[in-house]
Design a protein around this motif. Structure first.
Motif, PDB file in Angstrom:
ATOM      1  N   ALA A  43       0.871  -1.318   0.001  1.00 35.06           N
ATOM      2  CA  ALA A  43       0.024  -0.081   0.004  1.00 35.06           C
ATOM      3  C   ALA A  43       0.728   1.264  -0.007  1.00 35.06           C
ATOM      4  O   ALA A  43       0.492   2.169  -0.918  1.00 35.06           O
ATOM      5  N   PRO A  44       1.894   1.566   0.866  1.00 35.37           N
ATOM      6  CA  PRO A  44       2.699   2.458   0.902  1.00 35.37           C
ATOM      7  C   PRO A  44       3.276   2.874  -0.682  1.00 35.37           C
ATOM      8  O   PRO A  44       3.294   4.064  -0.863  1.00 35.37           O
ATOM      9  N   MET A  45       3.760   1.860  -1.562  1.00 39.99           N
ATOM     10  CA  MET A  45       4.148   2.137  -2.652  1.00 39.99           C
ATOM     11  C   MET A  45       2.973   2.468  -3.701  1.00 39.99           C
ATOM     12  O   MET A  45       3.107   3.740  -4.644  1.00 39.99           O
ATOM     13  N   ALA A  46       1.630   2.059  -3.740  1.00 39.04           N
ATOM     14  CA  ALA A  46       0.814   2.450  -4.418  1.00 39.04           C
ATOM     15  C   ALA A  46       0.063   3.929  -3.981  1.00 39.04           C
ATOM     16  O   ALA A  46      -0.062   4.874  -4.809  1.00 39.04           O
ATOM     17  N   LEU A  47       0.008   4.148  -2.643  1.00 43.71           N
ATOM     18  CA  LEU A  47      -0.325   5.337  -2.040  1.00 43.71           C
ATOM     19  C   LEU A  47       0.613   6.570  -2.693  1.00 43.71           C
ATOM     20  O   LEU A  47       0.106   7.845  -3.104  1.00 43.71           O
ATOM     21  N   ALA A  48       2.020   6.190  -2.795  1.00 40.45           N
ATOM     22  CA  ALA A  48       2.872   7.276  -3.154  1.00 40.45           C
ATOM     23  C   ALA A  48       2.404   7.830  -4.586  1.00 40.45           C
ATOM     24  O   ALA A  48       2.375   8.947  -4.977  1.00 40.45           O
ATOM     25  N   VAL A  49       1.937   6.940  -5.692  1.00 43.14           N
ATOM     26  CA  VAL A  49       1.867   7.128  -6.767  1.00 43.14           C
ATOM     27  C   VAL A  49       0.469   7.840  -6.825  1.00 43.14           C
ATOM     28  O   VAL A  49       0.485   8.883  -7.402  1.00 43.14           O
ATOM     29  N   LEU A  50      -0.454   7.374  -6.082  1.00 49.06           N
ATOM     30  CA  LEU A  50      -1.774   8.155  -6.065  1.00 49.06           C
ATOM     31  C   LEU A  50      -1.823   9.541  -5.516  1.00 49.06           C
ATOM     32  O   LEU A  50      -2.488  10.258  -5.977  1.00 49.06           O
ATOM     33  N   ASP A  51      -1.077   9.776  -4.361  1.00 49.57           N
ATOM     34  CA  ASP A  51      -0.848  11.029  -3.749  1.00 49.57           C
ATOM     35  C   ASP A  51      -0.153  11.996  -4.871  1.00 49.57           C
ATOM     36  O   ASP A  51      -0.535  13.192  -4.887  1.00 49.57           O
ATOM     37  N   GLU A  52       0.757  11.447  -5.641  1.00 47.09           N
ATOM     38  CA  GLU A  52       1.431  12.267  -6.669  1.00 47.09           C
ATOM     39  C   GLU A  52       0.327  12.709  -7.777  1.00 47.09           C
ATOM     40  O   GLU A  52       0.335  13.747  -8.418  1.00 47.09           O
ATOM     41  N   GLY A  53      -0.326  11.579  -8.266  1.00 46.01           N
ATOM     42  CA  GLY A  53      -0.891  11.776  -9.672  1.00 46.01           C
ATOM     43  C   GLY A  53      -2.533  12.004  -9.511  1.00 46.01           C
ATOM     44  O   GLY A  53      -3.138  12.357 -10.527  1.00 46.01           O
ATOM     45  N   TYR A  54      -3.045  11.831  -8.434  1.00 39.23           N
ATOM     46  CA  TYR A  54      -4.543  12.083  -8.104  1.00 39.23           C
ATOM     47  C   TYR A  54      -5.020  13.329  -8.384  1.00 39.23           C
ATOM     48  O   TYR A  54      -4.511  14.058  -7.955  1.00 39.23           O
ATOM     49  N   GLU A  55      -6.169  13.592  -9.140  1.00 42.24           N
ATOM     50  CA  GLU A  55      -6.817  14.900  -9.374  1.00 42.24           C
ATOM     51  C   GLU A  55      -8.084  14.774  -9.171  1.00 42.24           C
ATOM     52  O   GLU A  55      -9.104  13.685  -9.777  1.00 42.24           O
ATOM     53  N   VAL A  56      -8.877  15.570  -8.684  1.00 41.97           N
ATOM     54  CA  VAL A  56     -10.411  15.840  -8.602  1.00 41.97           C
ATOM     55  C   VAL A  56     -10.861  16.090  -9.992  1.00 41.97           C
ATOM     56  O   VAL A  56     -10.468  16.556 -10.772  1.00 41.97           O
ATOM     57  N   ASP A  57     -11.847  15.175 -10.346  1.00 41.77           N
ATOM     58  CA  ASP A  57     -12.718  15.288 -11.434  1.00 41.77           C
ATOM     59  C   ASP A  57     -11.563  14.404 -12.831  1.00 41.77           C
ATOM     60  O   ASP A  57     -11.833  14.932 -14.007  1.00 41.77           O
ATOM     61  N   MET A  58     -10.953  13.593 -12.506  1.00 44.57           N
ATOM     62  CA  MET A  58     -10.263  12.827 -13.556  1.00 44.57           C
ATOM     63  C   MET A  58     -11.172  12.296 -14.510  1.00 44.57           C
ATOM     64  O   MET A  58     -12.085  11.713 -14.337  1.00 44.57           O
ATOM     65  N   GLU A  59     -10.716  12.156 -15.967  1.00 37.31           N
ATOM     66  CA  GLU A  59     -11.454  11.363 -16.685  1.00 37.31           C
ATOM     67  C   GLU A  59     -10.942   9.875 -16.569  1.00 37.31           C
ATOM     68  O   GLU A  59     -10.152   9.627 -15.924  1.00 37.31           O
ATOM     69  N   LEU A  60     -11.997   8.949 -17.206  1.00 39.82           N
ATOM     70  CA  LEU A  60     -11.714   7.622 -17.076  1.00 39.82           C
ATOM     71  C   LEU A  60     -10.263   7.446 -17.366  1.00 39.82           C
ATOM     72  O   LEU A  60      -9.724   6.599 -16.864  1.00 39.82           O
ATOM     73  N   GLU A  61      -9.917   7.744 -18.615  1.00 40.85           N
ATOM     74  CA  GLU A  61      -8.431   7.112 -19.236  1.00 40.85           C
ATOM     75  C   GLU A  61      -7.404   7.638 -18.155  1.00 40.85           C
ATOM     76  O   GLU A  61      -6.391   7.275 -18.166  1.00 40.85           O
ATOM     77  N   GLN A  62      -7.570   8.831 -17.707  1.00 42.85           N
ATOM     78  CA  GLN A  62      -6.516   9.492 -16.850  1.00 42.85           C
ATOM     79  C   GLN A  62      -6.605   8.659 -15.649  1.00 42.85           C
ATOM     80  O   GLN A  62      -5.390   8.146 -15.157  1.00 42.85           O
ATOM     81  N   ALA A  63      -7.692   8.240 -14.960  1.00 42.69           N
ATOM     82  CA  ALA A  63      -7.778   7.470 -13.786  1.00 42.69           C
ATOM     83  C   ALA A  63      -7.070   6.137 -14.276  1.00 42.69           C
ATOM     84  O   ALA A  63      -6.246   5.482 -13.332  1.00 42.69           O
ATOM     85  N   LEU A  64      -7.396   5.299 -15.088  1.00 48.06           N
ATOM     86  CA  LEU A  64      -6.850   4.138 -15.703  1.00 48.06           C
ATOM     87  C   LEU A  64      -5.200   4.157 -15.693  1.00 48.06           C
ATOM     88  O   LEU A  64      -4.706   3.318 -15.520  1.00 48.06           O
ATOM     89  N   SER A  65      -4.845   5.339 -16.278  1.00 51.54           N
ATOM     90  CA  SER A  65      -3.380   5.408 -16.629  1.00 51.54           C
ATOM     91  C   SER A  65      -2.789   5.635 -15.079  1.00 51.54           C
ATOM     92  O   SER A  65      -1.724   5.058 -14.924  1.00 51.54           O
ATOM     93  N   LEU A  66      -3.308   6.043 -14.057  1.00 52.67           N
ATOM     94  CA  LEU A  66      -2.982   6.279 -12.943  1.00 52.67           C
ATOM     95  C   LEU A  66      -2.869   4.896 -12.108  1.00 52.67           C
ATOM     96  O   LEU A  66      -1.736   4.707 -11.448  1.00 52.67           O
TER      97      LEU A  66
END
Length: 122
Positions: A66-89
């Motif tokens: 989880a800490p490794m996944a959360l590091a990526v999510l913390d860096e890349g998550y944005e409110v109102d992401m499009e589906l393709e952006q979320a899949l890329s993340l």
């Protein structure tokens, strides 16, 4: 009608007990559950930790990696992401885990929970 999904992950252990069922400690677990209450409502994700504390979160991860996944999510998550952006993340999270975690997991499955229900995307 299924409008959500949840994941439970916990770490067990006998807490120093003799292993008898009568004196074994109760294992604790964290849980996340997501879904939409009804059509037209915004999707929600709720986290419940092993102490019973709850929070509504934009994303969550469980387990040893989880800490490794959360590091990526913390860096890349944005409110109102499009589906393709979320899949890329999500794919970036998987790539991070594949590159850094000692045991390589296979058979990743990406699911979407939204007002239409829960479905497998990949």
């Amino acid at each position: 009608e299924d409008r959500g999904t949840g994941v439970v992950d916990g770490e067990g252990g006998d807490g120093g007990s003799s292993g008898d069922a009568d004196d074994a400690d109760v294992d604790a677990a964290d849980a996340a559950g997501g879904g939409c209450a009804s059509a037209g409502w915004s999707p929600q994700l709720h986290w419940i930790d092993r102490t019973g504390a709850t929070a509504e979160l934009p994303y969550a991860a469980h387990g040893h990696a989880a800490p490794m996944a959360l590091a990526v999510l913390d860096e890349g998550y944005e409110v109102d992401m499009e589906l393709e952006q979320a899949l890329s993340l999500v794919r970036r999270c998987i790539k991070q885990l594949d590159g850094r975690y000692a045991v390589r997991a296979t058979g990743w499955r990406i699911k979407l929970v939204d007002a239409e229900g829960c479905r497998v995307l990949e």
